[in-house]
Design an enzyme around this catalytic site. Structure first.
Site, mmCIF file in Angstrom:
data_model
loop_
_atom_site.group_PDB
_atom_site.id
_atom_site.type_symbol
_atom_site.label_atom_id
_atom_site.label_comp_id
_atom_site.label_asym_id
_atom_site.label_seq_id
_atom_site.Cartn_x
_atom_site.Cartn_y
_atom_site.Cartn_z
ATOM 1 C CB SER A 99 63.094 28.592 14.502
ATOM 2 O OG SER A 99 62.157 29.622 14.683
ATOM 3 C CG ASP A 243 58.466 30.710 16.148
ATOM 4 O OD1 ASP A 243 58.038 30.422 17.285
ATOM 5 O OD2 ASP A 243 59.612 31.153 15.947
#
Length: 454
Positions: A99, A243
């Protein structure tokens, strides 16, 4: 000494430094453990743009295939694209990504068929236990008949599915700046936005898992400075930041000002309720703004409050039949997306809402952003339990106070509330506070921080 993966296997996923904490050998064992726990005969695997992701992903696939399981590799993808594949193909899935973490990290987000979550209480603890055992005793013997490893491109189908859930064909033309942070948004946005009445201004669309421009974590204000500046320079209608694995989106308005994820939750909730005849359950976690349950009730819905964390949200979505759920961390969950989170679908809702009327985004979201919040403030503490007890002792005797311990400690009054939660993995307490005005919020925030940091 027995193997211990407690620092690698977290509450919701696997995440750690490569190769210091894990490598392709361990990824192969995780692949075997995953299929054992899910009892799968076939799985789907995808990965992000980090340098270590292709090798780790292929090792996981190799481990599974050696046990007789057929593997569909979808290659480069966003996390919500992997969830799409898991849902559309009805297969358990594994996404290789860390992530928003720095480049040296990598991880695995796993799900059962239909994108159902795999967390500590839903299989991850067993995956860890099996893998630890095999580190000591060696990998299981391969199956007599090996599984196959095939490739499949799901990007176009993923984009078509999302566009089928939000009608953008009749919106007014919009100019949108998108900061992909050198993450997977650079891969998915061009295909999802293709053919829509949008002028796209791309920023950092080059896939680069070393993140040369800024960290791919839009919740950190430092990482949206470039986006804010570009929106103003371009006189754009809005800006969107994703993200690293593009499952979260963050929005800034035409002035470059950040839009609260709680306001986005409320806006999308109102739209999803309208799509569902003005009724339905909406999930929100306990650190979202008071605005969210208010807006939900005003639009005929039923708000349900839950703990922070995607496994809790997804479990409550399934249990209650909720049509939508949102977290203040900018994760957005949709019944029409297998109860999974997709920042891209939330972004399409924002574009549809903005393009369906003539006003600027700042005016549109004002209806959904009614209070003043502190944002999440982390404090390192030696004794989490002791500090929480001290906070409780300071506020519980006060008049007009209510408290609960659904997740950490939440204390509410007529004009303000705050929540303090311990981190599962670090010696931290996380504070979120909100009030009807900025002065009150600052007062409560500072009072609680003084106790936490005493």
């Amino acid at each position: 000494m027995a193997a211990d993966l407690s620092q690698l296997v977290k509450a919701y996923d696997v995440r750690g430094v490569v190769p210091d904490q894990w490598d392709e050998t361990l990824a192969e064992l995780f692949g075997v453990a995953f299929l054992r726990v899910t009892a799968a005969s076939a799985i789907v695997v995808g990965h992000d743009m980090r340098p270590s992701s292709p090798g780790l992903s292929r090792a996981f696939a190799r481990g599974a295939a050696a046990q007789g399981v057929d593997v569909t590799e979808i290659g480069l993808c966003s996390t919500d694209q992997l969830y799409y594949a898991s849902g559309a193909l009805n297969l358990p899935g594994a996404m290789f990504t860390a992530s928003h973490n720095p480049a040296q990290y990598n991880g695995i987000k796993m799900c059962r068929a239909g994108a159902a979550p795999v967390g500590q209480d839903t299989g991850l603890a067993e995956i860890r236990e099996l893998t630890e055992g095999w580190i000591d005793s060696g990998a299981p013997v391969p199956a007599a008949t090996q599984g196959t490893i095939d490739q499949r491109d799901t990007l176009e189908d993923y984009a078509a599915h999302l566009r089928g859930l939000v009608d953008l064909t009749s919106i007014r033309p919009l100019k949108v700046v998108v900061d992909a942070g050198n993450g997977m948004g650079g891969h998915t946005v061009p295909t999802v936005f293709a053919g829509l009445p949008l002028t796209l201004v791309p920023m950092y669309f080059e896939l680069d898992g070393t993140f040369p421009n800024h960290e791919a974590n839009p919740l950190d204000p430092a990482n949206i400075v470039d986006l804010q500046k570009r929106v103003r320079e371009e006189s754009a209608d809005l800006g969107i930041a994703f993200d690293g694995d593009a499952d979260r989106c963050f929005v800034v308005d035409e002035n470059g000002d950040p839009v609260s994820p709680s306001a986005i939750t409320a806006l999308v909730a109102a739209r999803e309720l309208a799509r569902n005849g003005g009724s339905g359950v909406i999930i929100h976690n306990l650190i979202t703004s008071w605005s969210v349950p208010e807006v939900v009730e005003e639009h005929g819905g039923t708000p349900v409050r839950t703990r922070v964390g995607h496994s809790f949200i997804k479990a409550e979505m399934a249990k209650s039949g909720a049509i939508f759920g949102g977290e203040h961390s900018a994760h957005y969950y949709f019944k029409d997306f297998w109860n999974a989170d997709t920042g891209m679908l939330a972004a399409l809702h924002v574009l549809a809402a903005l393009g369906g009327q003539e006003g600027p985004l700042s005016a549109l979201v004002a209806e959904y952003d009614r209070y003043t919040g502190s944002g999440e403030i982390n404090s390192t503490v030696a004794d989490q339990t002791g500090r929480l007890a001290a906070i409780r002792a300071a506020y519980e005797p006060q008049e007009g106070i209510s408290l609960d311990e659904l997740d950490g400690l939440t204390i509410s009054a007529a004009d303000w509330w705050f929540n303090v939660r311990p981190s599962n993995t670090e010696p931290l307490l996380r504070l979120n506070a909100e009030a009807r005005d900025a002065t009150t919020m600052a007062k409560i925030r500072d009072e609680v921080l003084a106790i936490i940091r005493a």
